[in-house]
Design a protein around this motif. Structure first.
Motif, PDB file in Angstrom:
ATOM      1  N   GLY A  27       0.792  -1.217   0.000  1.00  0.00           N
ATOM      2  CA  GLY A  27       0.000   0.000   0.000  1.00  0.00           C
ATOM      3  C   GLY A  27       0.827   1.272   0.000  1.00  0.00           C
ATOM      4  O   GLY A  27       2.034   1.277   0.252  1.00  0.00           O
ATOM      5  N   LEU A  28       0.126   2.357  -0.256  1.00  0.00           N
ATOM      6  CA  LEU A  28       0.777   3.654  -0.389  1.00  0.00           C
ATOM      7  C   LEU A  28       1.394   4.136   0.921  1.00  0.00           C
ATOM      8  O   LEU A  28       2.516   4.645   0.929  1.00  0.00           O
ATOM      9  CB  LEU A  28      -0.222   4.688  -0.920  1.00  0.00           C
ATOM     10  N   SER A  29       0.691   3.971   2.021  1.00  0.00           N
ATOM     11  CA  SER A  29       1.217   4.450   3.318  1.00  0.00           C
ATOM     12  C   SER A  29       2.549   3.800   3.653  1.00  0.00           C
ATOM     13  O   SER A  29       3.492   4.467   4.082  1.00  0.00           O
ATOM     14  CB  SER A  29       0.215   4.195   4.439  1.00  0.00           C
ATOM     15  N   GLU A  30       2.633   2.492   3.459  1.00  0.00           N
ATOM     16  CA  GLU A  30       3.881   1.777   3.736  1.00  0.00           C
ATOM     17  C   GLU A  30       4.991   2.254   2.803  1.00  0.00           C
ATOM     18  O   GLU A  30       6.140   2.431   3.234  1.00  0.00           O
ATOM     19  CB  GLU A  30       3.683   0.265   3.580  1.00  0.00           C
ATOM     20  N   ALA A  31       4.661   2.474   1.549  1.00  0.00           N
ATOM     21  CA  ALA A  31       5.667   2.952   0.591  1.00  0.00           C
ATOM     22  C   ALA A  31       6.190   4.324   1.011  1.00  0.00           C
ATOM     23  O   ALA A  31       7.400   4.584   0.960  1.00  0.00           O
ATOM     24  CB  ALA A  31       5.077   3.004  -0.811  1.00  0.00           C
ATOM     25  N   ILE A  32       5.300   5.201   1.434  1.00  0.00           N
ATOM     26  CA  ILE A  32       5.713   6.533   1.875  1.00  0.00           C
ATOM     27  C   ILE A  32       6.568   6.433   3.135  1.00  0.00           C
ATOM     28  O   ILE A  32       7.594   7.115   3.263  1.00  0.00           O
ATOM     29  CB  ILE A  32       4.479   7.441   2.079  1.00  0.00           C
ATOM     30  N   GLU A  33       6.181   5.576   4.071  1.00  0.00           N
ATOM     31  CA  GLU A  33       6.995   5.391   5.286  1.00  0.00           C
ATOM     32  C   GLU A  33       8.401   4.914   4.945  1.00  0.00           C
ATOM     33  O   GLU A  33       9.383   5.385   5.526  1.00  0.00           O
ATOM     34  CB  GLU A  33       6.321   4.387   6.228  1.00  0.00           C
ATOM     35  N   ARG A  34       8.500   3.968   4.029  1.00  0.00           N
ATOM     36  CA  ARG A  34       9.816   3.466   3.638  1.00  0.00           C
ATOM     37  C   ARG A  34      10.645   4.562   2.967  1.00  0.00           C
ATOM     38  O   ARG A  34      11.839   4.712   3.248  1.00  0.00           O
ATOM     39  CB  ARG A  34       9.674   2.262   2.702  1.00  0.00           C
ATOM     40  N   ALA A  35      10.015   5.324   2.089  1.00  0.00           N
ATOM     41  CA  ALA A  35      10.742   6.404   1.418  1.00  0.00           C
ATOM     42  C   ALA A  35      11.192   7.465   2.419  1.00  0.00           C
ATOM     43  O   ALA A  35      12.300   7.998   2.309  1.00  0.00           O
ATOM     44  CB  ALA A  35       9.875   7.016   0.322  1.00  0.00           C
ATOM     45  N   ALA A  36      10.372   7.759   3.413  1.00  0.00           N
ATOM     46  CA  ALA A  36      10.759   8.721   4.455  1.00  0.00           C
ATOM     47  C   ALA A  36      11.982   8.214   5.211  1.00  0.00           C
ATOM     48  O   ALA A  36      12.894   8.986   5.536  1.00  0.00           O
ATOM     49  CB  ALA A  36       9.592   8.973   5.403  1.00  0.00           C
ATOM     50  N   LYS A  37      12.012   6.922   5.482  1.00  0.00           N
ATOM     51  CA  LYS A  37      13.176   6.330   6.155  1.00  0.00           C
ATOM     52  C   LYS A  37      14.419   6.447   5.281  1.00  0.00           C
ATOM     53  O   LYS A  37      15.513   6.734   5.780  1.00  0.00           O
ATOM     54  CB  LYS A  37      12.887   4.861   6.499  1.00  0.00           C
ATOM     55  N   PHE A  38      14.264   6.244   3.970  1.00  0.00           N
ATOM     56  CA  PHE A  38      15.390   6.409   3.053  1.00  0.00           C
ATOM     57  C   PHE A  38      15.955   7.826   3.154  1.00  0.00           C
ATOM     58  O   PHE A  38      17.176   8.018   3.156  1.00  0.00           O
ATOM     59  CB  PHE A  38      14.971   6.157   1.604  1.00  0.00           C
ATOM     60  N   ALA A  39      15.053   8.810   3.238  1.00  0.00           N
ATOM     61  CA  ALA A  39      15.497  10.202   3.359  1.00  0.00           C
ATOM     62  C   ALA A  39      16.269  10.394   4.662  1.00  0.00           C
ATOM     63  O   ALA A  39      17.320  11.044   4.683  1.00  0.00           O
ATOM     64  CB  ALA A  39      14.304  11.149   3.292  1.00  0.00           C
ATOM     65  N   GLU A  40      15.770   9.816   5.754  1.00  0.00           N
ATOM     66  CA  GLU A  40      16.472   9.903   7.043  1.00  0.00           C
ATOM     67  C   GLU A  40      17.863   9.286   6.963  1.00  0.00           C
ATOM     68  O   GLU A  40      18.794   9.747   7.624  1.00  0.00           O
ATOM     69  CB  GLU A  40      15.676   9.180   8.134  1.00  0.00           C
ATOM     70  N   LEU A  41      17.997   8.243   6.160  1.00  0.00           N
ATOM     71  CA  LEU A  41      19.275   7.548   6.028  1.00  0.00           C
ATOM     72  C   LEU A  41      20.214   8.216   5.023  1.00  0.00           C
ATOM     73  O   LEU A  41      21.329   7.741   4.826  1.00  0.00           O
ATOM     74  CB  LEU A  41      19.037   6.092   5.629  1.00  0.00           C
ATOM     75  N   GLY A  42      19.758   9.306   4.388  1.00  0.00           N
ATOM     76  CA  GLY A  42      20.655  10.054   3.520  1.00  0.00           C
ATOM     77  C   GLY A  42      20.350  10.040   2.041  1.00  0.00           C
ATOM     78  O   GLY A  42      21.125  10.577   1.258  1.00  0.00           O
ATOM     79  N   ALA A  43      19.247   9.439   1.626  1.00  0.00           N
ATOM     80  CA  ALA A  43      18.913   9.453   0.201  1.00  0.00           C
ATOM     81  C   ALA A  43      18.615  10.881  -0.246  1.00  0.00           C
ATOM     82  O   ALA A  43      17.973  11.654   0.467  1.00  0.00           O
ATOM     83  CB  ALA A  43      17.707   8.561  -0.071  1.00  0.00           C
ATOM     84  N   ASP A  44      19.095  11.216  -1.420  1.00  0.00           N
ATOM     85  CA  ASP A  44      18.891  12.559  -1.962  1.00  0.00           C
ATOM     86  C   ASP A  44      17.604  12.660  -2.772  1.00  0.00           C
ATOM     87  O   ASP A  44      16.960  13.708  -2.800  1.00  0.00           O
ATOM     88  CB  ASP A  44      20.061  12.933  -2.886  1.00  0.00           C
ATOM     89  N   ILE A  45      17.256  11.602  -3.486  1.00  0.00           N
ATOM     90  CA  ILE A  45      16.094  11.581  -4.368  1.00  0.00           C
ATOM     91  C   ILE A  45      15.248  10.374  -3.980  1.00  0.00           C
ATOM     92  O   ILE A  45      15.780   9.280  -3.797  1.00  0.00           O
ATOM     93  CB  ILE A  45      16.522  11.453  -5.848  1.00  0.00           C
ATOM     94  N   LEU A  46      13.952  10.582  -3.867  1.00  0.00           N
ATOM     95  CA  LEU A  46      13.053   9.503  -3.459  1.00  0.00           C
ATOM     96  C   LEU A  46      12.170   9.076  -4.626  1.00  0.00           C
ATOM     97  O   LEU A  46      11.632   9.913  -5.348  1.00  0.00           O
ATOM     98  CB  LEU A  46      12.191   9.951  -2.279  1.00  0.00           C
ATOM     99  N   PHE A  47      12.030   7.764  -4.775  1.00  0.00           N
ATOM    100  CA  PHE A  47      11.280   7.187  -5.889  1.00  0.00           C
ATOM    101  C   PHE A  47      10.329   6.139  -5.335  1.00  0.00           C
ATOM    102  O   PHE A  47      10.740   5.056  -4.957  1.00  0.00           O
ATOM    103  CB  PHE A  47      12.277   6.592  -6.878  1.00  0.00           C
ATOM    104  N   VAL A  48       9.052   6.524  -5.244  1.00  0.00           N
ATOM    105  CA  VAL A  48       8.000   5.589  -4.848  1.00  0.00           C
ATOM    106  C   VAL A  48       7.375   5.083  -6.140  1.00  0.00           C
ATOM    107  O   VAL A  48       6.709   5.833  -6.853  1.00  0.00           O
ATOM    108  CB  VAL A  48       6.942   6.259  -3.945  1.00  0.00           C
TER     109      VAL A  48
END
Length: 150
Positions: A27-48
């Motif tokens: 689902g979308l909520s889980e995908a957004i949560e994972r992408a937010a975690k990627f940002a916290e870990l240093g990702a510059d660009i997020l791709f859901v």
């Protein structure tokens, strides 16, 4: 090898793009949560991957920090919106992974049909074709080798 974020901190000029395909199964909520975690870990660009509507695309961009990437496959699940609309929604990058292949296949199919009827339309000139493929560069480099004598 150290993670990309460590290499960036050492001075390498790189960007980290993080992708999640969680939308399909979780689902979308889980995908957004994972992408937010990627940002916290240093990702510059997020791709859901694979939002199924413009509303979902807006939710992704509204919910996540930094630049986001859209993946547009004509005929796919994600809406194929104009570039201006993608930008307005909040996407900084759009990838079109099959567009050129689909255009090339359409041109090849049309050309083959035309050849069957002895028509040769919309062909690139031989000089331009040679230039784009790099024939002259190949001939220049290969001239140093005896086996290249024609």
């Amino acid at each position: 090898m150290p993670p990309a974020s460590a290499l960036r901190e050492e001075g390498l000029d790189i960007l980290i793009l993080a992708r999640t395909d969680a939308r399909h199964e979780h689902g979308l909520s889980e995908a957004i949560e994972r992408a937010a975690k990627f940002a916290e870990l240093g990702a510059d660009i997020l791709f859901v991957e694979a939002p199924k509507s413009e509303a979902e695309m807006r939710e992704i961009c509204r919910s996540l920090p930094g630049p986001k990437m859209a993946n547009i496959v004509e005929g796919g699940e994600t809406p194929d919106l104009p570039n201006a609309a993608l930008h307005d929604i909040g996407y900084a990058i759009a990838a079109y992974p099959l567009t050129l292949m689909a255009a090339a296949m359409a041109a090849m199919t049309a050309t083959l049909r035309g050849m069957r009827e002895d028509r040769r339309e919309s062909l690139m000139g031989f000089g331009e074709l040679r230039e784009r493929i790099g024939f002259e560069d190949y001939y220049r480099v290969s001239a140093d080798y005896e086996s290249s004598n024609r």
